[in-house]
Design an enzyme around this catalytic site. Sequence first.
Site: not given
Length: 307
Positions: A63, A65, A84, A87, A105-107, A138
């Site tokens: 990652q 970020r 919910g 994506q 990773e944010r999700r 990404e």
Amino acid sequence: MTYQKKTGLGRGLSALLNDSEPAPAAPSKPQSQSQAPAPKEDNTSPGNISFIKLTEIEVNPFQPRTEFDPVALNELAESIQVQGLIQPITVRKVSDNSYQLISGERRLRASKIAGIDEIPAYIRTANDQQMLEMALIENIQRENLNSIEVALSFQRMIDECSLKQEELGDRVSKNRSTVTNYLRLLKLPPAIQASIRDNQISMGHAKAILGLDDVDKQLFIHDEIVKGGLSVRKAEELVRDIQQEKKKKGPAQRQLFAPEYRKIEDDLASKFATRVKLKVQGKGKGAIEIPFLSEDDLSRILELLDW
């Protein structure tokens, strides 16, 4: 690890993920406990989407970020609690009941904040190099990635995926000059890189600073931009002034922006609450320039001089 170029990689993330066909919809969870349970299918093979426990997912070691806005994460977590996760994230299966995050990773972080136990995930097959490329591309395609994070991502793709700048540009749909401008940011002193990362100065400011080769002068311009809130245009003018001053100076002349001179300028600027410039000539001669913006400003400066 030797990199082998594959057909279609130039299309970016979708090609890396082999998304030639639409992804299957996320499976719906049971609506009622009274319904007879259907035989459990194994949807955790590559190519499927399945609900996976958050405790079984480890973060992507590739990652790029490094920072996530806590306010935005909490807002996403609130949305996930109500709607919910719409994506799915993307993972690769490492072993039974063990997965590694490819993207999202944010999700994933927001889902943990929301307190949910399972998350829909698209399961892929990928080796370490593909993992790195997918994660980098990404993230690069996100608008909120700061310029230093983009530059570091570009550098990692060059170093770890053995890509040339032209090939990198194809991967991320950017021309070579744009890639080069980002990579040049990594040549700036750490203090200036930190200011870019923290949005204290823009990439336009950084490009102006890169017009100077001397680190002390770069730091001087950086300090002037931050303290004075200079626009990119003003920063470019200041850089040009320094470049022209350098051409005028003889070989025996002391450096205008040597540390001791810069300290004197900073001390005088603090005293008079305006930018003060030292003009140093040969043999120790020179002048102090104190600009004023109006007659009232001049009166204020004269009072400070006990005039």
